[in-house]
Design a protein around this motif. Structure first.
Motif, short mmCIF file in Angstrom:
data_model
loop_
_atom_site.label_atom_id
_atom_site.label_comp_id
_atom_site.label_asym_id
_atom_site.label_seq_id
_atom_site.Cartn_x
_atom_site.Cartn_y
_atom_site.Cartn_z
N ALA A 182 -11.32 -22.62 -91.43
CA ALA A 182 -10.96 -22.23 -90.06
C ALA A 182 -11.44 -20.81 -89.79
O ALA A 182 -10.76 -20.01 -89.16
CB ALA A 182 -9.46 -22.37 -89.82
N VAL A 183 -12.63 -20.49 -90.30
CA VAL A 183 -13.22 -19.15 -90.11
C VAL A 183 -14.59 -19.25 -89.44
O VAL A 183 -15.48 -18.45 -89.71
CB VAL A 183 -13.33 -18.39 -91.46
N GLY A 184 -14.73 -20.24 -88.57
CA GLY A 184 -15.98 -20.38 -87.83
C GLY A 184 -16.62 -21.74 -87.93
O GLY A 184 -17.48 -22.10 -87.12
N GLU A 185 -16.20 -22.54 -88.93
CA GLU A 185 -16.78 -23.87 -89.11
C GLU A 185 -16.03 -24.89 -88.26
O GLU A 185 -14.86 -24.68 -87.92
CB GLU A 185 -16.73 -24.27 -90.60
N PRO A 186 -16.69 -26.01 -87.89
CA PRO A 186 -15.98 -27.06 -87.14
C PRO A 186 -14.92 -27.73 -87.99
O PRO A 186 -14.95 -27.67 -89.23
CB PRO A 186 -17.10 -28.04 -86.75
N GLN A 187 -13.97 -28.40 -87.33
CA GLN A 187 -12.90 -29.07 -88.06
C GLN A 187 -13.44 -30.07 -89.06
O GLN A 187 -12.89 -30.23 -90.16
CB GLN A 187 -11.95 -29.76 -87.09
N SER A 188 -14.52 -30.76 -88.72
CA SER A 188 -15.06 -31.78 -89.63
C SER A 188 -15.46 -31.18 -90.96
O SER A 188 -15.28 -31.81 -92.02
CB SER A 188 -16.26 -32.47 -88.98
N VAL A 189 -16.00 -29.97 -90.96
CA VAL A 189 -16.38 -29.30 -92.21
C VAL A 189 -15.13 -28.91 -92.99
O VAL A 189 -15.06 -29.08 -94.21
CB VAL A 189 -17.26 -28.08 -91.92
N MET A 190 -14.13 -28.38 -92.29
CA MET A 190 -12.88 -28.03 -92.96
C MET A 190 -12.29 -29.24 -93.67
O MET A 190 -11.88 -29.16 -94.85
CB MET A 190 -11.87 -27.48 -91.95
N ALA A 226 0.76 -31.55 -109.26
CA ALA A 226 2.19 -31.23 -109.32
C ALA A 226 2.50 -29.81 -108.85
O ALA A 226 3.63 -29.35 -109.02
CB ALA A 226 2.70 -31.42 -110.74
N LYS A 227 1.55 -29.12 -108.25
CA LYS A 227 1.77 -27.77 -107.75
C LYS A 227 1.61 -27.77 -106.22
O LYS A 227 0.83 -28.57 -105.66
CB LYS A 227 0.75 -26.80 -108.35
N PRO A 228 2.32 -26.90 -105.50
CA PRO A 228 2.16 -26.84 -104.04
C PRO A 228 0.77 -26.38 -103.64
O PRO A 228 0.15 -25.56 -104.31
CB PRO A 228 3.23 -25.83 -103.61
N ARG A 229 0.31 -26.93 -102.52
CA ARG A 229 -1.03 -26.65 -101.98
C ARG A 229 -0.88 -26.09 -100.57
O ARG A 229 -0.29 -26.73 -99.70
CB ARG A 229 -1.85 -27.93 -101.93
N TYR A 230 -1.44 -24.92 -100.36
CA TYR A 230 -1.25 -24.15 -99.13
C TYR A 230 -2.60 -23.93 -98.47
O TYR A 230 -3.51 -23.36 -99.07
CB TYR A 230 -0.56 -22.83 -99.51
N LEU A 231 -2.76 -24.40 -97.23
CA LEU A 231 -3.98 -24.19 -96.46
C LEU A 231 -3.77 -22.98 -95.56
O LEU A 231 -2.98 -23.02 -94.62
CB LEU A 231 -4.32 -25.43 -95.64
N MET A 232 -4.51 -21.91 -95.83
CA MET A 232 -4.23 -20.62 -95.20
C MET A 232 -4.83 -20.51 -93.80
O MET A 232 -5.99 -20.86 -93.57
CB MET A 232 -4.77 -19.49 -96.08
N GLY A 233 -4.01 -20.03 -92.85
CA GLY A 233 -4.51 -19.70 -91.52
C GLY A 233 -4.79 -20.89 -90.63
O GLY A 233 -5.51 -20.75 -89.64
N VAL A 234 -4.23 -22.04 -90.91
CA VAL A 234 -4.50 -23.27 -90.16
C VAL A 234 -3.17 -23.82 -89.65
O VAL A 234 -2.18 -23.84 -90.40
CB VAL A 234 -5.18 -24.30 -91.09
N MET A 289 -14.20 -30.23 -96.75
CA MET A 289 -13.93 -29.36 -97.88
C MET A 289 -12.57 -29.69 -98.52
O MET A 289 -12.42 -29.64 -99.73
CB MET A 289 -13.96 -27.89 -97.45
N LEU A 290 -11.60 -30.07 -97.71
CA LEU A 290 -10.32 -30.50 -98.28
C LEU A 290 -10.48 -31.79 -99.07
O LEU A 290 -9.89 -31.96 -100.15
CB LEU A 290 -9.29 -30.69 -97.17
N ASP A 291 -11.31 -32.71 -98.57
CA ASP A 291 -11.52 -33.97 -99.27
C ASP A 291 -12.10 -33.76 -100.66
O ASP A 291 -11.73 -34.47 -101.61
CB ASP A 291 -12.45 -34.87 -98.45
N VAL A 292 -12.99 -32.79 -100.80
CA VAL A 292 -13.62 -32.58 -102.11
C VAL A 292 -12.81 -31.62 -102.99
O VAL A 292 -12.87 -31.70 -104.22
CB VAL A 292 -15.06 -32.05 -101.97
N THR A 293 -12.02 -30.74 -102.38
CA THR A 293 -11.33 -29.70 -103.13
C THR A 293 -10.00 -30.17 -103.70
O THR A 293 -9.67 -29.90 -104.86
CB THR A 293 -11.08 -28.47 -102.24
N LEU A 294 -9.18 -30.85 -102.89
CA LEU A 294 -7.81 -31.16 -103.30
C LEU A 294 -7.74 -32.02 -104.56
O LEU A 294 -6.85 -31.81 -105.39
CB LEU A 294 -7.05 -31.80 -102.14
N PRO A 295 -8.65 -32.98 -104.78
CA PRO A 295 -8.57 -33.73 -106.03
C PRO A 295 -8.78 -32.87 -107.28
O PRO A 295 -8.37 -33.27 -108.37
CB PRO A 295 -9.70 -34.77 -105.88
#
Length: 373
Positions: free
Chosen positions: A219-227, A241-249, A230-236
């Motif tokens: 959320a620093v200039g990229e469209p929502q689809s890119v965000m 078992a740990k909390p996941r925090y998406l900053m500034g969204v 990135m979540l689809d590839v990163t979160l796995p």
């Protein structure tokens, strides 16, 4: 509540997760939206109001509180909870976002960042160790590593450099934080819009065995689809078992789609900033109270809302307050927006527990598309 930091997953629906974080100062129901109290205050709101709307935790900012009134002063006055009359959990951002947003005022190097205050021009240095020290003086419950966040689009070489620096700073931040049983330090995944860099960052941070993890630099200039990609590839690649925090969204739609992918925590200035600029978030979508069509509309924003500001004041009156630049307009619309965001989060939590998250998302979006009755 507990004397230690604990995260429990209570239900899952697809990748959407319902959980809770238990800490000495309270329990945080997840998915959670954290109202932003940058300088020790959620703008235009009383602390009791914020709590009554359903917020379990608020956010404060290391950079701004360091400059004014000063972390050492806050510590002498009993810490940020006492200072701001918020006895519940507080998360503090490390100041990393300001390294990006105030780039014209700073110099970046391996040891940290040196910058001139936007308040008085005085020179300050913020290192990973100093950021953690400041957050300790503020006595926040969840502290963030210092990182370098860069705007998108950016060259891959620059994204990789900032990601590697953030990893080194994560190690230094974790060492400075040490062991604090009732508190947590979160690492921050970087990597811009490069999937392999995001995965590398997530895997190396996961190896540090921190108590929680954030996804930064979106959320620093990229469209929502890119965000969302990135979540689809990163979160796995992040610990389940740990909390996941998406900053500034982010926008209400950002929240729905990010929860769908497995995010547990959010913060954003959007609902408070929008309220100060005449915009209201409701079940019917976003309304601009500056528009002349509201000038003689006697209806409330939402007659079924539990929020008095949305239920009991006419659109005509809110329009008048906004056009006249009256402080009450900003107060009422901020109240409306934070109420809606917490209403949305409660609906999200309930839907995940009931195993009907996709249906809930569809019904919310249908309400936005249908608009006003």
């Amino acid at each position: 509540m507990t004397e230690t930091f604990q995260f429990r997953l209570l239900a899952e629906d697809g990748r959407a997760r319902r959980g809770e974080i238990s800490m000495p100062r309270g329990t945080i129901r997840t998915p959670a939206f954290m109202p932003v109290g940058t300088a020790g205050t959620v703008k235009a709101m009383y602390p009791d109001q914020v709590r009554e709307l359903g917020a379990d935790i608020i956010l404060g900012n290391t950079y701004h509180l360091m400059l004014r009134p000063g972390a050492e002063r806050v510590a002498r006055l009993g810490g940020l909870h006492e200072f701001a009359r918020w006895p519940h959990p507080i998360l503090t951002d490390s100041g990393g976002f300001q390294i990006m947003s105030l780039a014209a005022l700073r110099k970046l190097k391996e040891s940290g960042v040196t910058f001139r205050s936007h308040v008085d021009g005085q020179v300050h240095e913020l290192s990973p160790e100093r950021s953690i020290e400041i957050q300790g003086l503020l006595d926040s419950d969840i502290q963030m590593q210092l990182d370098e966040c860069i705007r998108l689009p950016a060259e891959r070489e620059e994204i990789e450099r900032a990601m590697e620096l953030s990893l080194r700073w994560a190690e230094r931040s974790a060492a400075a934080f040490g062991e604090q049983p009732g508190k947590a330090m979160f690492g921050i995944v970087q990597g811009g819009d490069q999937p392999d860099l995001r995965i590398r960052s997530a895997e190396r941070l996961s190896a540090m065995n921190l108590k929680g993890y954030a996804v930064g630099g979106l959320a620093v200039g990229e469209p929502q689809s890119v965000m969302l990609e990135m979540l689809d590839v990163t979160l796995p690649a992040m610990p389940h078992a740990k909390p996941r925090y998406l900053m500034g969204v982010g926008t209400p739609d950002d929240l729905l789609e990010s929860v769908r992918r497995g995010i547990d925590m959010f913060d954003c200035v959007m609902p408070t900033r929008a309220g100060r600029h005449g915009l209201a978030y409701t079940r019917f979508g976003k309304l601009n109270l500056k528009n002349a069509r509201h000038a003689e509309d006697s209806r409330p924003l939402d007659e079924q809302s539990d929020c008095s500001a949305a239920r009991d004041y006419s659109r005509a009156y809110l329009h008048h307050l906004v056009k006249a630049n009256e402080i009450l307009g900003a107060m009422l619309l901020t109240w409306v927006n934070l109420s809606y965001y917490q209403f949305l989060m409660q609906g999200i939590r309930d839907a995940i527990e009931a195993g009907r998250y996709d249906d809930y998302v569809a019904s919310v979006k249908e309400g936005w598309a249908r608009g006003e009755a």
